[in-house]
Design a protein around this motif. Sequence first.
Motif, PDB file in Angstrom:
ATOM      1  N   ILE A  81      39.381  25.756  33.402  1.00 48.52           N
ATOM      2  CA  ILE A  81      38.713  26.567  32.375  1.00 48.52           C
ATOM      3  C   ILE A  81      39.753  27.039  31.369  1.00 48.52           C
ATOM      4  O   ILE A  81      40.925  27.184  31.717  1.00 48.52           O
ATOM      5  CB  ILE A  81      37.966  27.767  33.026  1.00 48.52           C
ATOM      6  CG1 ILE A  81      36.960  28.380  32.053  1.00 48.52           C
ATOM      7  CG2 ILE A  81      38.927  28.825  33.544  1.00 48.52           C
ATOM      8  CD1 ILE A  81      35.968  29.323  32.719  1.00 48.52           C
ATOM      9  N   CYS A 127      39.911  32.584  38.574  1.00 49.73           N
ATOM     10  CA  CYS A 127      39.695  33.211  37.281  1.00 49.73           C
ATOM     11  C   CYS A 127      39.215  34.628  37.559  1.00 49.73           C
ATOM     12  O   CYS A 127      38.437  34.853  38.493  1.00 49.73           O
ATOM     13  CB  CYS A 127      38.630  32.421  36.523  1.00 49.73           C
ATOM     14  SG  CYS A 127      38.148  33.153  34.950  1.00 49.73           S
ATOM     15  N   SER A 128      39.669  35.595  36.763  1.00 46.30           N
ATOM     16  CA  SER A 128      39.229  36.978  37.009  1.00 46.30           C
ATOM     17  C   SER A 128      37.736  37.138  36.740  1.00 46.30           C
ATOM     18  O   SER A 128      37.141  38.127  37.134  1.00 46.30           O
ATOM     19  CB  SER A 128      40.041  37.959  36.166  1.00 46.30           C
ATOM     20  OG  SER A 128      40.038  37.552  34.815  1.00 46.30           O
ATOM     21  N   VAL A 233      44.329  33.862  34.588  1.00 50.04           N
ATOM     22  CA  VAL A 233      44.674  34.026  33.173  1.00 50.04           C
ATOM     23  C   VAL A 233      46.178  34.108  32.945  1.00 50.04           C
ATOM     24  O   VAL A 233      46.677  33.775  31.867  1.00 50.04           O
ATOM     25  CB  VAL A 233      43.937  35.257  32.579  1.00 50.04           C
ATOM     26  CG1 VAL A 233      44.448  36.551  33.195  1.00 50.04           C
ATOM     27  CG2 VAL A 233      44.030  35.280  31.070  1.00 50.04           C
ATOM     28  N   TYR A 258      41.295  41.140  28.733  1.00 54.24           N
ATOM     29  CA  TYR A 258      41.541  41.089  30.182  1.00 54.24           C
ATOM     30  C   TYR A 258      41.933  42.468  30.683  1.00 54.24           C
ATOM     31  O   TYR A 258      43.078  42.724  31.025  1.00 54.24           O
ATOM     32  CB  TYR A 258      42.585  40.012  30.510  1.00 54.24           C
ATOM     33  CG  TYR A 258      41.929  38.658  30.507  1.00 54.24           C
ATOM     34  CD1 TYR A 258      41.333  38.161  31.656  1.00 54.24           C
ATOM     35  CD2 TYR A 258      41.837  37.918  29.346  1.00 54.24           C
ATOM     36  CE1 TYR A 258      40.675  36.946  31.642  1.00 54.24           C
ATOM     37  CE2 TYR A 258      41.179  36.692  29.325  1.00 54.24           C
ATOM     38  CZ  TYR A 258      40.602  36.215  30.480  1.00 54.24           C
ATOM     39  OH  TYR A 258      39.943  35.023  30.473  1.00 54.24           O
TER      40      TYR A 258
HETATM   41 MO    MO Z   1      40.099  33.092  33.604  1.00 54.39          MO
END
Ligand code: MO
Length: 395
Positions: A81, A127-128, A233, A258
């Motif tokens: 992603i 991914c967060s 990220v 973020y």
């Molecule tokens: Mo992410």
Amino acid sequence: MTEQISRRETLDTLRKGLAAAGLLALVPEWATPALAQGETDVPFTDIPKTFNPNPPNGQTRMLDIRKIDGMITPKDQFFAIQHMNRPVIDPATYRLKITGMIHKPEEISLADLRAMRSTDVVAGYECSGNSPRSMQGLSSNGRWTGVKLSEVLKRAGIQPAAREVVFFGTDRGMQDIVFRQQTFKLEQQFGRSMTLENAMKPAPLLAYALNGEPLTLEQGSPLRLIMPGWYGVANVKWLSEVHLQEDRYVGNYQARWYRRLQGVGGSGEDNDPQVQWVEREVTRMQLKSVIARVRHTGGAYQVLGFCLNDGTPIKSVEVSVDNGPWQPATLDKANTQYSWKLFTFEWKGATPGEHTLVSRATDANGTVQPVAADLKTKKTFLEANEQFPRKVMIG
Ligand SMILES: [Mo]
Ligand SMILES: Nc1nc2c(c(=O)[nH]1)N[C@H]1C(S)=C(S)[C@@H](COP(=O)(O)O)O[C@H]1N2
């Protein structure tokens, strides 16, 4: 673990035999695990019919966690992603720039990096934004090869006043940069940062290979940062520049998009003056465990799942069946500090019908994976590490 290994070994032997007989092509990939051991997957009933691990945009790939069959995520299943484009970079002419508060600015070729001492780390991350909505599929675990970031920085010579290390990707795109009432639409590179102290730790890696093969385009070819224990990220792909500076870097992907905003204390209600609203950057992974797969061989039912966290040792993983008592799961012996942590649970007394299974992890500091209600005052959707109840049907 022994069971995991023996399963894989049996499979390998089976495949070799079939290959020798020229029969391998007749056996679909997905069928062989069951073939090898008489194992069958127990279907989940909580996966929305619309769930698609490969959305049509062609830019995102999720891991179908029902296919996890060992420690290392195969390269072609590794989730992928990113926010903008996927820049195509020629590895032959590629140069990593080291700039800012260093003694000698550098442009390092891939050949230079490959000539330096290489290090391997098995690191898993998510991914967060990974959550039940994506069926936790924005996560994977791989073996990364590269050069320690600290060695590259030391070689460049860090000036004493440097405090912050900024990592820029080659990818760029239009971004809204918001300042009070103004919004500027400007083209920006993807950028992330961390303190020099974090950058100089032994784990961060400038990685050029995943599972022993060069990174693919979607994996950030030819070079990316791997920050073991941190959310995805941080792992800047298509790395173009590492910049040292004294001041904080506050680009969108670091300081605005973020973040975590959460109410602490008081009743948790928005208007309660006792609540303190805490805002912080998304950095290290919050403790999470996920049930990924349930299989049975005859009447023996086994639950398989994984944990992700910041590298703190995991003290325990437990599983509860149909809201019953927490029962200990077994952590895989192949787990390492920054790998995802596989666990298995032998589910005794499974009966026909629908059942709810949930896991919870506890780390060596005593941190317990929260339940959804514990995160009620978290306003931002990132870092959704709440326990993830699953529904399965024994038919
Ligand atoms: Mo992410
Ligand atoms: N250059 C660049 N690096 C990036 C991103 C990006 O948009 N650009 N996305 C980040 C995010 S949000 C995640 S979750 C991970 C995903 O890594 P993967 O595609 O290898 O799974 O890459 C990170 N690195």
